[in-house]
Every structure is written in C-alpha cells, then in structure tokens.
Design a protein around this motif. Structure first.
Motif, mmCIF file in Angstrom:
data_model
loop_
_atom_site.group_PDB
_atom_site.id
_atom_site.type_symbol
_atom_site.label_atom_id
_atom_site.label_comp_id
_atom_site.label_asym_id
_atom_site.label_seq_id
_atom_site.Cartn_x
_atom_site.Cartn_y
_atom_site.Cartn_z
ATOM 1 N N ASN A 98 -38.382 7.058 -42.333
ATOM 2 C CA ASN A 98 -38.085 5.945 -43.233
ATOM 3 C C ASN A 98 -39.394 5.500 -43.875
ATOM 4 O O ASN A 98 -40.308 5.043 -43.182
ATOM 5 C CB ASN A 98 -37.438 4.791 -42.465
ATOM 6 C CG ASN A 98 -36.910 3.699 -43.376
ATOM 7 O OD1 ASN A 98 -37.556 3.312 -44.338
ATOM 8 N ND2 ASN A 98 -35.724 3.190 -43.064
ATOM 9 N N SER A 99 -39.483 5.627 -45.184
ATOM 10 C CA SER A 99 -40.731 5.330 -45.891
ATOM 11 C C SER A 99 -41.084 3.848 -45.875
ATOM 12 O O SER A 99 -42.218 3.477 -46.202
ATOM 13 C CB SER A 99 -40.640 5.821 -47.339
ATOM 14 O OG SER A 99 -39.594 5.150 -48.033
ATOM 15 N N GLN A 100 -40.132 2.994 -45.489
ATOM 16 C CA GLN A 100 -40.398 1.555 -45.443
ATOM 17 C C GLN A 100 -40.900 1.090 -44.078
ATOM 18 O O GLN A 100 -41.259 -0.077 -43.917
ATOM 19 C CB GLN A 100 -39.135 0.773 -45.818
ATOM 20 C CG GLN A 100 -38.730 0.899 -47.282
ATOM 21 C CD GLN A 100 -37.500 0.082 -47.596
ATOM 22 O OE1 GLN A 100 -36.373 0.500 -47.318
ATOM 23 N NE2 GLN A 100 -37.703 -1.089 -48.162
ATOM 24 N N ILE A 101 -40.923 1.992 -43.105
ATOM 25 C CA ILE A 101 -41.343 1.636 -41.749
ATOM 26 C C ILE A 101 -42.709 2.247 -41.472
ATOM 27 O O ILE A 101 -42.918 3.450 -41.646
ATOM 28 C CB ILE A 101 -40.305 2.101 -40.713
ATOM 29 C CG1 ILE A 101 -38.975 1.383 -40.964
ATOM 30 C CG2 ILE A 101 -40.804 1.841 -39.291
ATOM 31 C CD1 ILE A 101 -37.841 1.843 -40.079
ATOM 32 N N HIS A 102 -43.647 1.401 -41.032
ATOM 33 C CA HIS A 102 -45.026 1.837 -40.829
ATOM 34 C C HIS A 102 -45.540 1.366 -39.473
ATOM 35 O O HIS A 102 -45.116 0.324 -38.957
ATOM 36 C CB HIS A 102 -45.930 1.276 -41.931
ATOM 37 C CG HIS A 102 -45.518 1.676 -43.311
ATOM 38 N ND1 HIS A 102 -45.859 2.883 -43.875
ATOM 39 C CD2 HIS A 102 -44.766 1.020 -44.233
ATOM 40 C CE1 HIS A 102 -45.350 2.962 -45.095
ATOM 41 N NE2 HIS A 102 -44.678 1.844 -45.334
ATOM 42 N N HIS A 103 -46.468 2.152 -38.933
ATOM 43 C CA HIS A 103 -47.170 1.747 -37.718
ATOM 44 C C HIS A 103 -48.118 0.609 -38.081
ATOM 45 O O HIS A 103 -48.875 0.704 -39.047
ATOM 46 C CB HIS A 103 -47.948 2.935 -37.146
ATOM 47 C CG HIS A 103 -48.522 2.684 -35.794
ATOM 48 N ND1 HIS A 103 -49.832 2.329 -35.596
ATOM 49 C CD2 HIS A 103 -47.953 2.729 -34.561
ATOM 50 C CE1 HIS A 103 -50.062 2.178 -34.305
ATOM 51 N NE2 HIS A 103 -48.939 2.410 -33.653
ATOM 52 N N GLY A 136 -43.339 -1.818 -38.252
ATOM 53 C CA GLY A 136 -42.799 -2.845 -39.124
ATOM 54 C C GLY A 136 -42.088 -2.270 -40.328
ATOM 55 O O GLY A 136 -42.407 -1.171 -40.803
ATOM 56 N N PHE A 137 -41.116 -3.016 -40.815
ATOM 57 C CA PHE A 137 -40.352 -2.664 -42.018
ATOM 58 C C PHE A 137 -40.870 -3.536 -43.157
ATOM 59 O O PHE A 137 -40.938 -4.765 -43.036
ATOM 60 C CB PHE A 137 -38.862 -2.922 -41.773
ATOM 61 C CG PHE A 137 -37.956 -2.527 -42.905
ATOM 62 C CD1 PHE A 137 -37.285 -1.314 -42.893
ATOM 63 C CD2 PHE A 137 -37.757 -3.384 -43.984
ATOM 64 C CE1 PHE A 137 -36.434 -0.956 -43.929
ATOM 65 C CE2 PHE A 137 -36.914 -3.036 -45.024
ATOM 66 C CZ PHE A 137 -36.252 -1.821 -45.002
ATOM 67 N N PRO A 179 -35.749 2.336 -33.315
ATOM 68 C CA PRO A 179 -35.917 3.726 -32.878
ATOM 69 C C PRO A 179 -37.355 4.232 -32.947
ATOM 70 O O PRO A 179 -37.742 5.112 -32.168
ATOM 71 C CB PRO A 179 -35.006 4.499 -33.840
ATOM 72 C CG PRO A 179 -33.922 3.524 -34.173
ATOM 73 C CD PRO A 179 -34.630 2.206 -34.273
ATOM 74 N N PHE A 180 -38.167 3.669 -33.836
ATOM 75 C CA PHE A 180 -39.551 4.130 -33.952
ATOM 76 C C PHE A 180 -40.370 3.731 -32.726
ATOM 77 O O PHE A 180 -41.163 4.530 -32.217
ATOM 78 C CB PHE A 180 -40.174 3.583 -35.241
ATOM 79 C CG PHE A 180 -39.686 4.282 -36.471
ATOM 80 C CD1 PHE A 180 -40.435 5.284 -37.069
ATOM 81 C CD2 PHE A 180 -38.453 3.957 -37.027
ATOM 82 C CE1 PHE A 180 -39.979 5.948 -38.200
ATOM 83 C CE2 PHE A 180 -37.982 4.613 -38.156
ATOM 84 C CZ PHE A 180 -38.743 5.609 -38.747
ATOM 85 N N ILE A 181 -40.184 2.511 -32.231
ATOM 86 C CA ILE A 181 -40.924 2.120 -31.031
ATOM 87 C C ILE A 181 -40.321 2.778 -29.791
ATOM 88 O O ILE A 181 -41.046 3.155 -28.862
ATOM 89 C CB ILE A 181 -40.993 0.581 -30.882
ATOM 90 C CG1 ILE A 181 -41.960 0.209 -29.757
ATOM 91 C CG2 ILE A 181 -39.631 -0.038 -30.649
ATOM 92 C CD1 ILE A 181 -43.379 0.670 -29.961
ATOM 93 N N LEU A 182 -39.009 2.979 -29.782
ATOM 94 C CA LEU A 182 -38.384 3.652 -28.642
ATOM 95 C C LEU A 182 -38.858 5.101 -28.555
ATOM 96 O O LEU A 182 -39.144 5.609 -27.461
ATOM 97 C CB LEU A 182 -36.862 3.590 -28.769
ATOM 98 C CG LEU A 182 -36.264 2.178 -28.739
ATOM 99 C CD1 LEU A 182 -34.765 2.225 -29.005
ATOM 100 C CD2 LEU A 182 -36.549 1.487 -27.413
ATOM 101 N N GLN A 183 -38.958 5.759 -29.694
ATOM 102 C CA GLN A 183 -39.467 7.127 -29.700
ATOM 103 C C GLN A 183 -40.910 7.175 -29.206
ATOM 104 O O GLN A 183 -41.279 8.036 -28.400
ATOM 105 C CB GLN A 183 -39.388 7.723 -31.108
ATOM 106 C CG GLN A 183 -39.874 9.166 -31.180
ATOM 107 C CD GLN A 183 -39.940 9.679 -32.609
ATOM 108 O OE1 GLN A 183 -40.731 9.193 -33.409
ATOM 109 N NE2 GLN A 183 -39.096 10.653 -32.926
ATOM 110 N N ARG A 184 -41.751 6.247 -29.668
ATOM 111 C CA ARG A 184 -43.153 6.252 -29.273
ATOM 112 C C ARG A 184 -43.306 6.030 -27.765
ATOM 113 O O ARG A 184 -44.116 6.689 -27.107
ATOM 114 C CB ARG A 184 -43.922 5.179 -30.045
ATOM 115 C CG ARG A 184 -45.420 5.123 -29.733
ATOM 116 C CD ARG A 184 -46.131 6.435 -30.055
ATOM 117 N NE ARG A 184 -45.991 6.816 -31.434
ATOM 118 C CZ ARG A 184 -46.821 6.443 -32.408
ATOM 119 N NH1 ARG A 184 -47.855 5.670 -32.138
ATOM 120 N NH2 ARG A 184 -46.624 6.852 -33.643
ATOM 121 N N ILE A 185 -42.518 5.110 -27.212
ATOM 122 C CA ILE A 185 -42.568 4.872 -25.768
ATOM 123 C C ILE A 185 -42.176 6.131 -25.010
ATOM 124 O O ILE A 185 -42.839 6.530 -24.037
ATOM 125 C CB ILE A 185 -41.653 3.690 -25.392
ATOM 126 C CG1 ILE A 185 -42.242 2.371 -25.925
ATOM 127 C CG2 ILE A 185 -41.451 3.610 -23.876
ATOM 128 C CD1 ILE A 185 -41.306 1.187 -25.804
#
Length: 227
Positions: A98-103, A136-137, A179-185
C-alpha cells in the motif's frame, strides 16, 4: 509453568524490553521518557512499597496485574479497569502493498504525538517510538492512522498505539495499517498480542477480524505516588 503473558510487563522488562528498563529483582520500570510501565514478579505489598520508593512525588506508573490490587492511601488511583488480552493466530507473511502506508521514524514524532494526543490510544511520549516499529497511513501528506509495537515479553510482542484521526474514522484504515506491524513482528520471530478494554466493541471487532483471539482478562492500573 507460568505463561509469559500472565505478567506481561514484568516479563517484557526482563526479556525482550530489558534494555529499555531499570530496577531490581523485585521491581522494574521502563525509562520515563518512553512510558509509565512498571512490573513486579508478584503484586504483593512489599513489592508495591519498593515501587513507591523508586518514584518521585506525583510520578505515575501503569501496572497490568492479574486482578485487583490492595492499595493504601499513599497511592492515588487514576485508572482501575478490566483489560482483555488477545493473541494473534493468523499468518501475515503475505500482505498487499500500500503506497499510503510507510514505516515511521523520528522525523514523524511530532505528527505521532499530535495524533495520539487527539485519539488517546494510550500513553505515547517523545521516546515511545524506541520500543520498536511503527507504521502510518498518510493522506495528502498527513499522518492520519498508525499502529506500532511496544512491550516484548519473549516470545511475544505487543501491538499498540492503534489509532485513526476522527475525520477518517469508519473507512477501515486501521485494518489496512495493522497487517504491516503484524507482519514485522512475525518476521522478527515473535507472536503479536495486544490489550484493550473489553467494552471497546469496535476495537474488539477489528482485532477479531485480523485473527486475534481472547487469551486472558487482566487489570490495568494508573497509579500516582502521593506525598
């Protein structure tokens, strides 16, 4: 054998989050510019007394005991509430980009502070980002939703600071960010878990839809040293 999540703060401050904490074999606290967490192996009067001695007058701490605490007048109680603990059982190794979600990084701290002060997902301070990863979005260059990781009682890592600006509520943005933080964990070899008030129906519905299941009921206390 006790489960690591039966006493999540104490176990985090002695395992995965130990480098961020200080204390003794009876009481440990997180660095105060990161949060208010304090833990102890058992929530007994002598350990609460030792915690009291660590604090300055007016200083506040957050505890996650398994049940009600017996407190005397030297503590002011600002919060005493049931706390539902949930653990994620879904695999997030494959998620849609998702291009709107960034670390998020230190350059985003002012926006993160503003968003959490507005939405109040829990304490978020100038160094809370040091706990771990945050995503963040963004909408038109503005941070409008976020989620991150916090306490790490190995082999688990807590999901925290899940929040969305009220102008963007009801659009399913948190469901896109999480899902982005869940994947990273999970990429770090940990199992995600989180806490919420059991009467927070929208959050419970969101987390259940992402594969979280109820594990235990704890309590959360926000205490202040009096005198």
């Amino acid at each position: 054998m006790p489960h690591p999540l039966d006493n999540p703060i104490w176990n985090a401050l002695n395992t995965g989050s130990q480098i961020l904490s200080f204390g003794t074999d009876r009481v440990r606290l997180i660095n105060q510019d990161m949060g208010f967490f304090a833990g102890m192996p058992a929530y007994e009067p002598e350990n609460l007394d030792e915690l009291y001695d660590f604090l300055e007058p007016g200083q506040r701490v957050i505890l996650f005991p398994p049940g009600h605490l017996v407190l005397d007048e030297k503590w002011a109680v600002h919060n005493d509430h049931e706390l539902l603990q949930m653990v994620c059982e879904r695999d997030f190794s494959q998620i849609e980009p998702n291009s709107q979600i960034h670390h998020l990084n230190e350059s985003h701290i002012p926006e993160m502070l503003a968003l959490t002060q507005l939405t109040k997902p829990g304490p978020f301070l100038s160094k809370t980002i040091d706990f771990g990863d945050y995503f963040g979005f963004f909408s038109n260059g503005k941070l409008v939703s976020m989620a991150g990781s916090r306490l790490s009682p190995s082999p688990f890592t807590e999901v925290s600071a899940v929040c969305t600006h009220p102008d963007f509520a009801g659009q399913g943005i948190s469901r896109k960010v999480m899902p982005f933080i869940l994947q990273r964990i999970q990429q770090r070899g940990k199992t995600p878990f989180l806490h919420l008030y059991p009467d927070n129906t929208p959050a419970l519905r969101l987390y259940s839809s992402l594969g979280f299941v109820s594990r235990a009921m704890l309590r959360v206390y926000l205490l202040e040293k009096v005198g």
